[in-house]
Scaffold this motif. Structure first.
Motif, PDB file in Angstrom:
ATOM      1  N   THR A  20       0.964  -1.586   0.242  1.00 28.21           N
ATOM      2  CA  THR A  20       0.204   0.051  -0.281  1.00 28.21           C
ATOM      3  C   THR A  20       0.449   1.561  -0.294  1.00 28.21           C
ATOM      4  O   THR A  20       0.240   2.280  -0.549  1.00 28.21           O
ATOM      5  CB  THR A  20      -1.210  -0.185   1.268  1.00 28.21           C
ATOM      6  OG1 THR A  20      -1.477  -1.426   0.802  1.00 28.21           O
ATOM      7  CG2 THR A  20      -2.392   1.344   1.214  1.00 28.21           C
TER       8      THR A  20
ATOM      9  N   GLY B 261      -5.640  -3.665  -3.164  1.00 27.96           N
ATOM     10  CA  GLY B 261      -5.451  -2.198  -4.108  1.00 27.96           C
ATOM     11  C   GLY B 261      -6.517  -2.040  -4.972  1.00 27.96           C
ATOM     12  O   GLY B 261      -6.168  -0.972  -5.781  1.00 27.96           O
TER      13      GLY B 261
ATOM     14  N   GLU C 254      -3.566  -2.780   4.988  1.00 27.24           N
ATOM     15  CA  GLU C 254      -2.318  -2.182   5.839  1.00 27.24           C
ATOM     16  C   GLU C 254      -2.973  -0.713   5.455  1.00 27.24           C
ATOM     17  O   GLU C 254      -3.718  -0.541   4.763  1.00 27.24           O
ATOM     18  CB  GLU C 254      -1.259  -2.218   4.022  1.00 27.24           C
ATOM     19  CG  GLU C 254      -1.253  -3.200   3.670  1.00 27.24           C
ATOM     20  CD  GLU C 254       0.194  -3.759   2.673  1.00 27.24           C
ATOM     21  OE1 GLU C 254       0.432  -4.850   2.815  1.00 27.24           O
ATOM     22  OE2 GLU C 254       0.314  -2.626   1.697  1.00 27.24           O
TER      23      GLU C 254
ATOM     24  N   SER D 111      -2.456   9.665  -1.571  1.00 28.89           N
ATOM     25  CA  SER D 111      -1.729   8.431  -1.783  1.00 28.89           C
ATOM     26  C   SER D 111      -2.305   8.478  -3.119  1.00 28.89           C
ATOM     27  O   SER D 111      -2.107   7.153  -3.797  1.00 28.89           O
ATOM     28  CB  SER D 111      -1.767   8.055  -0.782  1.00 28.89           C
ATOM     29  OG  SER D 111      -3.251   6.928  -0.209  1.00 28.89           O
TER      30      SER D 111
ATOM     31  N   HIS E 210      -2.804   5.225  -5.893  1.00 31.03           N
ATOM     32  CA  HIS E 210      -4.276   4.769  -6.000  1.00 31.03           C
ATOM     33  C   HIS E 210      -5.355   5.717  -6.414  1.00 31.03           C
ATOM     34  O   HIS E 210      -6.227   5.434  -6.842  1.00 31.03           O
ATOM     35  CB  HIS E 210      -5.119   4.031  -5.068  1.00 31.03           C
ATOM     36  CG  HIS E 210      -3.629   3.561  -3.518  1.00 31.03           C
ATOM     37  ND1 HIS E 210      -3.156   2.385  -4.206  1.00 31.03           N
ATOM     38  CD2 HIS E 210      -3.414   4.293  -2.383  1.00 31.03           C
ATOM     39  CE1 HIS E 210      -2.476   1.257  -3.521  1.00 31.03           C
ATOM     40  NE2 HIS E 210      -1.803   2.976  -2.178  1.00 31.03           N
TER      41      HIS E 210
ATOM     42  N   SER F 118      -4.716   6.456   2.720  1.00 29.19           N
ATOM     43  CA  SER F 118      -5.081   4.620   2.174  1.00 29.19           C
ATOM     44  C   SER F 118      -5.409   3.495   3.296  1.00 29.19           C
ATOM     45  O   SER F 118      -4.580   3.568   3.571  1.00 29.19           O
ATOM     46  CB  SER F 118      -4.301   4.525   0.917  1.00 29.19           C
ATOM     47  OG  SER F 118      -4.730   6.210  -0.171  1.00 29.19           O
TER      48      SER F 118
ATOM     49  N   ASN G  28      -5.903  -1.157   3.079  1.00 24.32           N
ATOM     50  CA  ASN G  28      -6.413  -1.591   2.081  1.00 24.32           C
ATOM     51  C   ASN G  28      -6.806  -2.988   2.362  1.00 24.32           C
ATOM     52  O   ASN G  28      -5.437  -3.651   3.233  1.00 24.32           O
ATOM     53  CB  ASN G  28      -4.917  -1.760   1.327  1.00 24.32           C
ATOM     54  CG  ASN G  28      -5.268  -2.403   0.099  1.00 24.32           C
ATOM     55  OD1 ASN G  28      -5.926  -2.918  -0.876  1.00 24.32           O
ATOM     56  ND2 ASN G  28      -3.663  -3.382  -0.387  1.00 24.32           N
TER      57      ASN G  28
END
Length: 721
Positions: free
Chosen positions: A53, A122, A143, A149, A153, A161, A163
């Motif tokens: 991540t 993801g 994660e 970010s 992503h 973020s 994940n």
């Protein structure tokens, strides 16, 4: 569960195909399994595990110049997480809740809702309603990456973020595991999983994994029952020494009868939100209220290692979901607190699907004589969602202690059934590039850049007005990036600094945005400065991380505190904070872990329309953002077979309105557990949650208080063969 059973039978007929391979990295499930077998204490702070991540370069937590937290399978099990919300609430700085209307609500680094990107393996679904908690049994690890970010992503993620990474087939020859859990409010769980090596076909090897889980609960609120179910099947095939493939399918069900939307707060004349404790478990929704969700995932992952220095991965994925709401959602006391006025009837269906493909290339080589790692790729997805909203106004006033909840169709105008109103289609095309350059033996530079092309088209099937045209489209082309430096003080300690930017969707979610949300808005922009350190000490018995950051977000839309379904244009928000996490193996038997986060979040510019008048909210804190969040865990091994432990969680007070006139009090929760290892395959755990029976609001909005669970106890039996 009949649909899950049927799906399982259908999936079992699928021909043996391909599966995933990574010649350079031991699968996380194998690592977790070895840790359990060896009896080592699971820790939420392990600096040398790789994370996907924080970077696409397979860097470890220690090597990533950013705040990164990981909860792997061993930590999830050790802390007794029931669902993904339990998992992330143990991570540094996170405060999450899941009332039906905000199924994936997260507050982190001063931001909430779609300002925090929640990924599944993801993959960004671009809609917070799609991120409702799922059974923790299906998750291998979670994660967390702090701060912007978008460069990794896609558009969004100004605050961070998260994940969620599913279990997949691994190269373990055979694993069979299960869990049986039962607790207060008839909360039960039955989960099974196995990993099996299949017969070799020619020169190829194949491994199959199947996971099933079923959860039921009568709910801690009256008339609120919930059922969940999940099935996951994955097939891993090593086709050649350099080529492998994973086929992964998942099906998730979630159903709530008469969902709980919150408890009305008393009119006390003060700012502190209080509820009538005698009505603590009252449910003011209609008797036939409903929330349902059905989700299907398909992923095809191909890995090719064409040389020792170069590898290629292609991920083709498809997501399909249907979510249904039929509820009476808003409740408030009248002036003298003698009656509860019920309103806000809402009938809705989301038909959402996402089809996408991601191609990633990794290459290691020398650049100007320096060790260099590259990751580059192309990302494409098409998201379609059809909405069927039907809303009603005031319904009735009832005696708060004795009333007939009524039927949804009794609400005026709600007996017309579903009516299609809007269709959204969003195409995303992206190009990304990332590099890790070892400048000196101790100094490394990490950089990343991403270009997105977003094309949005909305078709309106309802009444056509100047603010709701029959059709409109918008296009955005954000560019976002990160640059970070990491300096190794010693082999076990480092310092880092980084700068990153984000391109945030103007209304938070294009999957449901109207013309008034995005028709005239440009993208919101965000930027972050962060410095920090990660280090081990006391001969490896202790580890800690420290991060200090500032995030500025400009030109965004904020949720209207008087109507959560609407947004208002805001100017600028700044968040400054500190995050600390640590673990200490005090003795071979005693492990202490803790994390703490403080954030000073406020609007620098924000004018809100109140009864047609513009009111300045400058200096106010955003809704549902606590100043501080802290967690503490202690576990002690009394003997090789007995273990005890306790945990503490503290969350500061939050405001329920943009004016900062209504405040939900802070709270502290205590828990405890006892674990007995019958043998190396069998464990029994008794866990007490909310030991002091604290009455607290997990989320506050308007004049409602979404109450957390009271004191409860559960017992689980875990088996592994």
């Amino acid at each position: 569960m009949s649909s899950i059973t049927t799906l399982a039978l259908c999936i079992s007929a699928i021909p043996l195909a391909w599966a995933q391979h990574d010649a350079l990295t031991l699968p996380a499930s194998t690592v977790s399994a070895q840790a359990r077998e060896q009896g080592s204490a699971p820790s939420g702070l392990s600096l040398d595990q790789p994370v996907s991540t924080g970077s696409r370069l397979d860097l470890t937590v220690r090597e990533t110049p950013a705040s990164v937290s990981v909860a792997d399978r061993s930590v999830i099990e050790a802390r007794g997480a029931v669902n993904t919300q339990d998992v992330i609430n143990g991570m540094t700085g996170i405060n999450a809740s899941a009332n039906p209307g905000y199924g994936g609500f997260v507050s982190y680094r001063g931001f909430t809702q779609n300002q925090i990107t929640q990924l599944y393996n993801g993959i960004n679904l671009g809609y917070s309603s799609a991120t409702r908690p799922v059974d923790a049994w299906q998750i291998d690890r979670v994660e967390l990456l702090g701060g912007p970010s978008s460069f990794l992503h896609g558009a969004g993620a100004v605050g961070g973020s998260i994940n969620y990474i599913s279990k997949l087939a691994s190269r373990e020859e055979q694993v069979l595991e299960g869990r049986l859990r039962y607790g207060r409010f008839d909360e039960s769980e039955l989960s099974l999983g196995f990993n099996q090596a299949l017969a070799d076909i020619g020169n190829s090897q194949h491994f199959l994994r199947l996971d099933l889980s079923r959860g039921d609960s009568n709910g801690y609120i009256d008339r609120n029952q919930r059922e969940t179910g999940s099935l996951a099947l994955s097939l891993l095939s090593d086709l050649t020494p350099n080529l492998s493939h994973t086929l992964a399918l998942e099906y998730l069900e979630d159903r709530e009868d008469s969902p709980y939307w919150g408890t009305p707060v008393l009119n006390t004349g003060g700012s502190s939100m209080k509820i009538d404790k005698r009505r603590r478990f009252e449910n003011y929704n209609v008797g036939d209220g409903r929330y349902e969700q059905r989700v299907r995932w398909l992923r095809s992952i191909t890995d090719y290692q064409w040389s020792p220095a170069s590898s290629l991965r292609n991920t083709l994925y498809y997501y399909d979901a249907q979510r249904d709401y039929r509820n009476l959602e808003n409740y408030r006391y009248n002036a003298d607190n003698s009656l509860v006025e019920r309103s806000g009837a809402y009938l809705q269906r989301h038909d959402q699907n996402v089809l996408g493909n991601r191609l990633e290339l990794q290459h290691h080589h020398q650049l100007f004589g320096l060790a260099s790692q590259w990751a580059a790729g192309l990302d494409y997805s098409r998201m379609r969602q059809t909405l069927h909203p039907q809303a009603g106004d005031a319904f009735d006033s009832v005696d708060p202690g004795q009333f007939d909840p009524g039927r949804f169709d009794d609400v005026p105008g709600m007996d017309v059934g579903l009516q299609k109103q809007r269709r959204h289609e969003i195409d995303t095309r992206a190009l990304f590039l990332e590099n890790h350059l070892q400048l000196t033996e101790r100094l490394a530079l990490l950089s990343g850049l991403r270009y997105d092309h977003l094309q949005m088209e909305v078709t309106n099937y309802g009444a056509v007005t100047p603010t709701s045209p029959a059709f409109f489209e918008r296009r955005w082309e954000p560019l976002s990036g990160r640059i970070g430096l990491l300096y190794e003080l010693t082999p076990t300690a480092n310092l880092y600094a980084q700068y990153s930017t984000s391109a945030d969707l103007p209304a938070g979610s294009l999957a449901s945005a109207t013309y008034s949300n995005v028709g005239l808005f440009d993208l919101s922009k965000g930027e972050q400065w962060e410095v920090g350190s990660k280090f081990d000490f006391l001969d490896g018995r202790a580890a800690a991380t420290l991060a200090l950051y500032q995030i500025v977000r400009r030109d965004f839309a904020a949720r209207d505190s008087n109507d959560p379904n609407l947004t208002v244009q805001a100017g600028q928000q700044t968040s400054r904070g500190i995050e600390l996490a640590g673990r200490l193996q005090v003795t071979p038997a005693l492990l202490v872990e803790a994390n703490y986060a403080y954030v000073d979040a406020e609007y620098d510019e924000f004018n809100e329309a109140v009864d047609g008048v513009s009111v300045a909210r400058k200096g106010n804190r955003p809704i549902n953002v606590p100043d501080s969040v802290a967690n503490l865990w202690l576990s002690y091994s009394l003997s090789p077979v007995w273990e005890i432990g306790t945990d503490v969680r503290h969350v500061d007070s939050v405001y329920a309105d943009n004016a900062n006139t209504l405040k939900a009090p802070s709270y502290t929760l205590y828990g405890a557990f006892t674990r007995y290892r019958v043998d190396k395959r069998t464990t029994v755990t008794a866990r007490l949650r909310n030991l002091t029976d604290e009455i607290y609001a997990k989320q506050a909005y308007g004049e409602q208080y979404y109450m957390g669970a009271p004191r409860s106890v559960d017992v689980s039996l875990d088996l592994r063969f």
